[in-house]
Design a protein around this motif. Structure first.
Motif, PDB file in Angstrom:
ATOM      1  N   ILE A   1       0.877  -1.167   0.000  1.00  0.00           N
ATOM      2  CA  ILE A   1       0.000   0.000   0.000  1.00  0.00           C
ATOM      3  C   ILE A   1       0.915   1.219   0.000  1.00  0.00           C
ATOM      4  N   LYS A   2       0.595   2.223  -0.793  1.00  0.00           N
ATOM      5  CA  LYS A   2       1.505   3.354  -0.963  1.00  0.00           C
ATOM      6  C   LYS A   2       0.759   4.672  -0.822  1.00  0.00           C
ATOM      7  N   VAL A   3       1.342   5.590  -0.044  1.00  0.00           N
ATOM      8  CA  VAL A   3       0.828   6.957   0.067  1.00  0.00           C
ATOM      9  C   VAL A   3       1.983   7.906  -0.232  1.00  0.00           C
TER      10      VAL A   3
ATOM     11  N   VAL B   1       3.222  -0.975   4.112  1.00  0.00           N
ATOM     12  CA  VAL B   1       2.684   0.354   3.824  1.00  0.00           C
ATOM     13  C   VAL B   1       3.851   1.301   3.626  1.00  0.00           C
ATOM     14  N   LEU B   2       3.912   1.931   2.460  1.00  0.00           N
ATOM     15  CA  LEU B   2       4.987   2.863   2.120  1.00  0.00           C
ATOM     16  C   LEU B   2       4.470   4.297   2.132  1.00  0.00           C
ATOM     17  N   PHE B   3       5.105   5.164   2.911  1.00  0.00           N
ATOM     18  CA  PHE B   3       4.844   6.594   2.862  1.00  0.00           C
ATOM     19  C   PHE B   3       6.075   7.255   2.257  1.00  0.00           C
ATOM     20  N   GLY B   4       5.873   8.066   1.215  1.00  0.00           N
ATOM     21  CA  GLY B   4       7.040   8.673   0.588  1.00  0.00           C
ATOM     22  C   GLY B   4       6.729   9.910  -0.219  1.00  0.00           C
ATOM     23  N   GLN B   5       7.775  10.585  -0.598  1.00  0.00           N
ATOM     24  CA  GLN B   5       7.664  11.767  -1.455  1.00  0.00           C
ATOM     25  C   GLN B   5       7.456  11.333  -2.904  1.00  0.00           C
ATOM     26  N   PRO B   6       7.104  12.279  -3.809  1.00  0.00           N
ATOM     27  CA  PRO B   6       6.852  11.908  -5.207  1.00  0.00           C
ATOM     28  C   PRO B   6       8.016  11.179  -5.870  1.00  0.00           C
ATOM     29  N   GLU B   7       9.227  11.372  -5.351  1.00  0.00           N
ATOM     30  CA  GLU B   7      10.379  10.650  -5.897  1.00  0.00           C
ATOM     31  C   GLU B   7      10.196   9.142  -5.807  1.00  0.00           C
ATOM     32  N   LEU B   8       9.414   8.677  -4.850  1.00  0.00           N
ATOM     33  CA  LEU B   8       9.151   7.240  -4.738  1.00  0.00           C
ATOM     34  C   LEU B   8       8.396   6.739  -5.959  1.00  0.00           C
ATOM     35  N   ASP B   9       7.399   7.505  -6.413  1.00  0.00           N
ATOM     36  CA  ASP B   9       6.657   7.124  -7.619  1.00  0.00           C
ATOM     37  C   ASP B   9       7.586   7.074  -8.827  1.00  0.00           C
ATOM     38  N   GLU B  10       8.491   8.056  -8.911  1.00  0.00           N
ATOM     39  CA  GLU B  10       9.421   8.107 -10.041  1.00  0.00           C
ATOM     40  C   GLU B  10      10.338   6.883 -10.053  1.00  0.00           C
ATOM     41  N   ARG B  11      10.800   6.492  -8.878  1.00  0.00           N
ATOM     42  CA  ARG B  11      11.680   5.329  -8.806  1.00  0.00           C
ATOM     43  C   ARG B  11      10.937   4.049  -9.156  1.00  0.00           C
ATOM     44  N   LEU B  12       9.728   3.907  -8.619  1.00  0.00           N
ATOM     45  CA  LEU B  12       8.979   2.678  -8.867  1.00  0.00           C
ATOM     46  C   LEU B  12       8.522   2.555 -10.318  1.00  0.00           C
ATOM     47  N   ALA B  13       8.529   3.681 -11.039  1.00  0.00           N
ATOM     48  CA  ALA B  13       8.146   3.647 -12.459  1.00  0.00           C
ATOM     49  C   ALA B  13       9.227   3.009 -13.324  1.00  0.00           C
ATOM     50  N   GLN B  14      10.427   2.837 -12.772  1.00  0.00           N
ATOM     51  CA  GLN B  14      11.513   2.222 -13.529  1.00  0.00           C
ATOM     52  C   GLN B  14      11.205   0.747 -13.783  1.00  0.00           C
TER      53      GLN B  14
ATOM     54  N   ILE C   1       1.624  -3.389  -5.720  1.00  0.00           N
ATOM     55  CA  ILE C   1       0.984  -2.269  -5.017  1.00  0.00           C
ATOM     56  C   ILE C   1      -0.509  -2.311  -5.356  1.00  0.00           C
ATOM     57  N   THR C   2      -1.297  -2.770  -4.401  1.00  0.00           N
ATOM     58  CA  THR C   2      -2.725  -2.970  -4.666  1.00  0.00           C
ATOM     59  C   THR C   2      -3.548  -1.721  -4.404  1.00  0.00           C
ATOM     60  N   PHE C   3      -3.065  -0.847  -3.510  1.00  0.00           N
ATOM     61  CA  PHE C   3      -3.762   0.403  -3.212  1.00  0.00           C
ATOM     62  C   PHE C   3      -2.731   1.525  -3.128  1.00  0.00           C
ATOM     63  N   SER C   4      -3.104   2.692  -3.633  1.00  0.00           N
ATOM     64  CA  SER C   4      -2.214   3.849  -3.502  1.00  0.00           C
ATOM     65  C   SER C   4      -3.051   5.124  -3.397  1.00  0.00           C
ATOM     66  N   TYR C   5      -2.434   6.138  -2.794  1.00  0.00           N
ATOM     67  CA  TYR C   5      -3.127   7.421  -2.643  1.00  0.00           C
ATOM     68  C   TYR C   5      -2.086   8.533  -2.735  1.00  0.00           C
ATOM     69  N   LYS C   6      -2.439   9.603  -3.430  1.00  0.00           N
ATOM     70  CA  LYS C   6      -1.542  10.741  -3.568  1.00  0.00           C
ATOM     71  C   LYS C   6      -2.152  11.935  -2.841  1.00  0.00           C
ATOM     72  N   LEU C   7      -1.465  12.422  -1.817  1.00  0.00           N
ATOM     73  CA  LEU C   7      -1.958  13.556  -1.041  1.00  0.00           C
ATOM     74  C   LEU C   7      -1.910  14.838  -1.870  1.00  0.00           C
ATOM     75  N   ARG C   8      -2.967  15.606  -1.797  1.00  0.00           N
ATOM     76  CA  ARG C   8      -3.001  16.898  -2.494  1.00  0.00           C
ATOM     77  C   ARG C   8      -2.848  18.034  -1.480  1.00  0.00           C
ATOM     78  N   PRO C   9      -2.482  19.233  -1.958  1.00  0.00           N
ATOM     79  CA  PRO C   9      -2.423  20.395  -1.060  1.00  0.00           C
ATOM     80  C   PRO C   9      -3.822  20.795  -0.596  1.00  0.00           C
ATOM     81  N   LEU C  10      -3.882  21.648   0.422  1.00  0.00           N
ATOM     82  CA  LEU C  10      -5.158  22.119   0.955  1.00  0.00           C
ATOM     83  C   LEU C  10      -5.701  23.266   0.118  1.00  0.00           C
ATOM     84  N   THR C  11      -7.009  23.343   0.041  1.00  0.00           N
ATOM     85  CA  THR C  11      -7.645  24.499  -0.587  1.00  0.00           C
ATOM     86  C   THR C  11      -7.594  25.666   0.400  1.00  0.00           C
TER      87      THR C  11
END
Length: 299
Positions: free
Chosen positions: A46-48, A160-173, A183-193
């Protein structure tokens, strides 16, 4: 400091992740719901992910604190570890008993025995890694191999992996395609309105004991939301500095000029304001900071 001036019982904008200040913001609640639902399935990774300061560590701690009793959690806050160091860390977190003479193969077997023991007792074992973008390549592969441990009906370990966007870039390799497919579930945190940022600021002040008319009006909150790009950590920094400036002037609330002074003093925040306009506020903030250090340390 300004706590007594504004009748606060504790610092409202500390940068230390504190679940006591957790606010039900939509992206944070959604992330927790994804995590909780994913853990119920008992499958894979699981990745956030989210930018620096978006609240990953706070969500991580909130998740761990609220895990049902049937879960056993191993938490690794700093995964910049070799595969061997990662195994030692996991073994320690799981309470695995071993001697100093044990080698890596034996340690892996001991970890597996502990996972089987947990499963036999009806327990689900979860490995949570914060700052997962720091994991070396070999350790990412070792992590994938950990999830090969399973019975005929279930995985023995969820990750469960918590990481910065660089984690997505690495896993895309391509070399990480096997791990990526797990990775069966993932979520990308967005900034606040802007509206969420306003509620966030007021909530933290209320938790810190503030009672009275709002210290930040809608305009000041909007400026902070804009300059911080909706990143909670920057919202904390700007709000704290704005309160310092307000206190330094003996004011009873935060004004736009205080927020602009805070923005000018914070490198990663910007409204494209000319520095010369706010030089006086920057100087005042520096004096206040020194005064606070003196009052706290006695130096």
């Amino acid at each position: 400091m300004y706590l007594q001036h504004f009748r606060l019982t504790e610092s409202p904008f500390s940068l230390t992740p504190n679940t006591g200040f957790f606010f039900g913001l939509a992206p944070h609640i959604e992330a927790l719901q994804v995590l909780q639902a994913a853990l119920q399935t008992g499958e894979g990774f699981i990745k956030v992910t989210g930018e620096v300061g978006t609240g990953k560590t706070l969500i991580c701690r909130k998740l761990i604190n609220e895990l049902p009793e049937r879960f056993r959690c191993a938490y690794v806050p700093n995964p910049y570890l070799t595969p061997a160091e990662l195994r030692w860390a996991v073994a320690m977190e799981l309470g695995v008993e071993y001697s100093k003479e044990v080698d890596q193969q034996q340690l892996t077997q001991l970890i597996q025995h502990k996972l089987v023991e947990n499963a036999a007792a009806g327990l689900t074992t979860v490995l949570v890694l914060d700052e997962a973008q720091a994991l070396p390549d070999d350790s990412l592969e070792a992590l994938r191999l950990f999830t090969n441990l399973e019975t005929e009906s279930r995985k023995l370990l969820q990750v469960v992996l918590f990481g910065q966007p660089e984690l997505d870039e690495r896993l895309a390799q391509d070399k990480f395609r096997q791990l990526r497919q797990r990775i069966t579930f993932s979520y990308k945190l967005r900034p606040l309105t802007a509206q969420e940022a306003k509620g966030y600021i007021n909530h933290r002040l209320n938790v810190a004991g503030y009672q009275g008319r709002p210290l930040f009006s809608g305009r000041e909150s909007q400026l902070i939301a804009r300059a911080s790009r909706g990143i909670p950590r920057l919202i904390n920094i700007l709000s704290h500095k704005a309160l310092m400036l307000s206190y330094g002037e003996g004011d009873d609330r935060v004004r736009v000029r205080h927020v602009k002074g805070a923005i000018n003093d914070t490198e990663d925040a910007s409204l494209h304001i000319h520095p010369a306009v706010l030089a006086g506020f920057a100087a005042l903030l520096g004096v206040l900071t020194i005064a606070i250090v003196w009052s706290v340390t006695g130096i």
